[in-house]
Design an enzyme around this catalytic site. Sequence first.
Site, PDB file in Angstrom:
ATOM      1  N   HIS A 198      -9.249  -5.698   2.307  1.00 18.52           N
ATOM      2  CA  HIS A 198      -8.135  -6.480   1.794  1.00 18.52           C
ATOM      3  C   HIS A 198      -6.842  -5.663   1.684  1.00 18.52           C
ATOM      4  O   HIS A 198      -5.785  -6.211   1.347  1.00 18.52           O
ATOM      5  CB  HIS A 198      -8.494  -7.064   0.418  1.00 18.52           C
TER       6      HIS A 198
ATOM      7  N   ASP B  53      -5.650 -10.145   4.828  1.00 19.93           N
ATOM      8  CA  ASP B  53      -5.717 -11.104   3.729  1.00 19.93           C
ATOM      9  C   ASP B  53      -6.618 -12.277   4.123  1.00 19.93           C
ATOM     10  O   ASP B  53      -7.162 -12.325   5.231  1.00 19.93           O
ATOM     11  CB  ASP B  53      -4.324 -11.589   3.333  1.00 19.93           C
TER      12      ASP B  53
END
Length: 410
Positions: free
Chosen positions: A382, A386
């Site tokens: 992450h 995303d």
Amino acid sequence: MARVEVVMPQMGESIAEGTIVKWHKKPGEQVSKDETLLEITTDKVDSDIPAPASGTLSEVMAEENATVAVRTPIAIIDTEGMQSAATEKSAPKPASASASGENSTPEPLQAALPQQSQQQQTPQPQPPTQQPSPLQQQSPPTQIEQQPPPTSDRTQPPPASSTAQTSAATAELLKKYPSPLYDVVPMTSVMQKMAAHMVRSVSTSPHVAAHHEVDMTPIVQHRTQNMASFEAKEGFKLTYTPYIVEAVIKAIQTYPLVNSSVEGTTIIKKNFINLGIAVASETGLIVPVIKHAEEKNFLGLARAVNELVARVRARKLAPDDVQGGTFTITNYGIFGTMIGTPIINQPQVAILGTGAIRPRVSVVNETIAIRSIAYFTLSFDHRIIDGELGGRFLEAVIGHLQTFDTTLKF
């Protein structure tokens, strides 16, 4: 008497140590040159190590599960009698002995190591009776061994002491967890390295997982229709893996950020695709790599996957075969697992897990139908990927599978 040292080979330029998994011979037993003497494992690859000479295994200096620095002696082979007989036989015909040496070639997967000095019974030099084995050679015959040994503090560890510490710790655990109520089973070296790699990955990358449903019906039908002709032509079975590999490659070309790595605050985008394929072996999970997978068509990918799997099973992987991966696929569906959450293979930023394919009731064009359904999971870092990018990439993989060209024949 001639004593030949067996040393821990260097299975790649970056390899500083190896762990002994199993000795195939015990002290006092006879061994033939090039016969498998022991199995070792490193943080890159597992290998069977051949005996450098024929004779008697007179001494083992490092026990199983001991981790030893490369080039460290681990055993002695006593060649008494055999070398004398070979020298007497070859003395009248030195040219023949030389020719015998030239016809011998080193095994390509074994690292070259310094030749060990041998005691001579007479001061006159004798022609060699055999080509030095890969564990004895002075000059490197392959590209695997081109650098001098590492000079770190770990280059000369005391194997016996390390083994003693392990034994003491095991003894304490046996007292704490007595038999028969408990079984105390030490982790294998492969398990230890895998555990360390997984812990490091979780502590490095903030993991996020996306789970999507895949209608694999077109793939299942195409494979079923072409299995026989494919195996007759290629000599191996057609699996689902090349279908998935091809879809992943196409999706990466659309969303190249998932084919990156992170160094500090910098993103390193890879303009090539080295696809890792997780393969279960007897000693643990190994991830060999298809280099420049984007350059191969479906048939080329199928051949590459089959070759890598076969080499894993035969323990014939070279260190380069497990290095340089940019994206990994793991298929836990072969064990019946429906949904899993794989851990990223550092320094990569994403990994695709594929679940078992099962017939399920689905709605297709407002009609109830039986379809072959699987669940794919994308675990991603992450820091740079995303939820939107992860979801789009996974949908791209699924889209390529569900629109596969079913007219392809073999």
